[in-house]
Write a protein that holds these residues in place. Structure first.
Motif, PDB file in Angstrom:
ATOM      1  N   ARG A 170      15.357  43.702 -14.855  1.00 40.09           N
ATOM      2  CA  ARG A 170      16.519  44.583 -14.693  1.00 40.09           C
ATOM      3  C   ARG A 170      16.131  45.908 -14.038  1.00 40.09           C
ATOM      4  N   CYS A 171      14.967  46.407 -14.383  1.00 42.22           N
ATOM      5  CA  CYS A 171      14.523  47.688 -13.811  1.00 42.22           C
ATOM      6  C   CYS A 171      14.347  47.575 -12.301  1.00 42.22           C
ATOM      7  N   GLN A 172      13.785  46.457 -11.860  1.00 41.27           N
ATOM      8  CA  GLN A 172      13.599  46.247 -10.426  1.00 41.27           C
ATOM      9  C   GLN A 172      14.937  46.183  -9.694  1.00 41.27           C
ATOM     10  N   GLN A 173      15.907  45.578 -10.326  1.00 41.36           N
ATOM     11  CA  GLN A 173      17.216  45.413  -9.693  1.00 41.36           C
ATOM     12  C   GLN A 173      17.931  46.737  -9.462  1.00 41.36           C
ATOM     13  N   VAL A 174      17.763  47.705 -10.369  1.00 42.95           N
ATOM     14  CA  VAL A 174      18.506  48.961 -10.241  1.00 42.95           C
ATOM     15  C   VAL A 174      17.730  50.059  -9.521  1.00 42.95           C
TER      16      VAL A 174
ATOM     17  N   ASP B 264       6.641  40.619 -11.482  1.00 41.62           N
ATOM     18  CA  ASP B 264       6.266  39.241 -11.170  1.00 41.62           C
ATOM     19  C   ASP B 264       5.999  38.473 -12.458  1.00 41.62           C
ATOM     20  N   GLU B 265       5.357  37.339 -12.354  1.00 39.29           N
ATOM     21  CA  GLU B 265       5.154  36.491 -13.529  1.00 39.29           C
ATOM     22  C   GLU B 265       4.212  37.110 -14.555  1.00 39.29           C
ATOM     23  N   THR B 266       3.384  38.050 -14.118  1.00 34.13           N
ATOM     24  CA  THR B 266       2.354  38.573 -15.024  1.00 34.13           C
ATOM     25  C   THR B 266       2.581  40.017 -15.471  1.00 34.13           C
ATOM     26  N   ALA B 267       3.309  40.804 -14.691  1.00 34.50           N
ATOM     27  CA  ALA B 267       3.412  42.228 -15.027  1.00 34.50           C
ATOM     28  C   ALA B 267       4.585  42.895 -14.336  1.00 34.50           C
TER      29      ALA B 267
END
Length: 256
Positions: A17-21, A30-33
């Motif tokens: 969600r943070c990446q989206q906003v 990503d899958e790890t962090a």
């Protein structure tokens, strides 16, 4: 001087969600962090608003003098019973002089004892303005040698020591020494600090032993902690240092 994002990676579920906003693409999940590029971050704080677990949160808040005084007033009875009061602590009140003066003045008007903690590194006119409404000054003295002071802080100490003299002439002043092993805990420096404190009329010297409690905070703020190789002084060493200062004829304390 501004609000910041605190990142607690252990709480992150990588929901994205943070990446989206994020409006500046400072966050990649990503899958790890989840990775936060603080160089790109514009501190809009939107990521913290949408984080469901508190893995991204805001530290610091904007407050008016009235906001602060509401909290102060809630403890008013405690101050009266204990003989305490309100202390403006670090950072440094010198960085926000207008707000600090208004707050100290309001505290005085309402009958609260006032104190400030300061490094003393600032224009005298600013510090003098703060002292007008201050009862007690808790004054940092990190090192008496100008070269060592610059080595440890990036600044020399001439202005700091001169402001200490001026402050002590106007208000009751305690010298506070952050006791850092291998930096300012030598007998030579402690004796020099004690002589200076006595010379300016300081009423007490407090030794504040170094600790590493802030290491996790540095990590959460994305900052490098540069004192990881400094050990916490033993109680025996702290007592030896305290006695050096006390033997100069000064009231001494540890940790306060």
């Amino acid at each position: 001087m501004y609000q910041e994002i605190v990142a607690n990676d252990l709480r992150c579920t990588r929901c994205g969600r943070c990446q989206q906003v994020c409006p500046v693409n400072a966050i990649v999940v990503d899958e790890t962090a989840r990775k936060l590029d603080r160089g790109l971050c514009n501190r809009c704080l939107e990521c913290a608003d949408v984080c469901p677990t508190g893995a991204l949160a805001v530290t610091g808040q904007w407050m008016t003098v009235d906001d602060v005084m509401q909290e102060v007033a809630a403890d008013g009875l405690f101050y009266q019973n204990s003989g305490g009061g309100v202390t403006l602590s670090g950072g440094d009140p010198i960085q926000q002089p207008e707000f600090a003066v208004d707050l100290l003045k309001t505290c005085r008007e309402r009958g609260f004892h006032t104190a400030i903690e300061t490094s003393g590194y600032g224009e005298w006119s600013i510090l003098e303005g703060l002292l007008e409404y201050t009862d007690l000054v808790l004054y940092d003295v990190k090192h008496m040698d100008p070269a060592k002071h610059r080595e440890g802080t990036g600044k020399t100490n001439e202005l700091i020591l001169e402001n200490a003299r001026k402050s002590a002439a106007k208000r009751r002043l305690w010298v506070r020494v952050p006791l850092i092993p291998g930096y300012n805990d030598s007998e030579e420096n402690l004796k020099a600090t004690a002589r200076f404190a006595k010379e300016i009329g300081a009423t007490k010297v407090s030794l504040l032993p170094y600790h590493a409690w802030g290491v996790s905070k540095f990590a959460k703020l994305g900052r490098q902690f540069t004192m990881e190789n400094v050990a916490t002084p033993t109680s025996e060493h702290v007592e030896r240092c305290r006695k050096i200062v006390q033997d100069a004829g000064l009231m001494t304390a540890v940790g306060r």
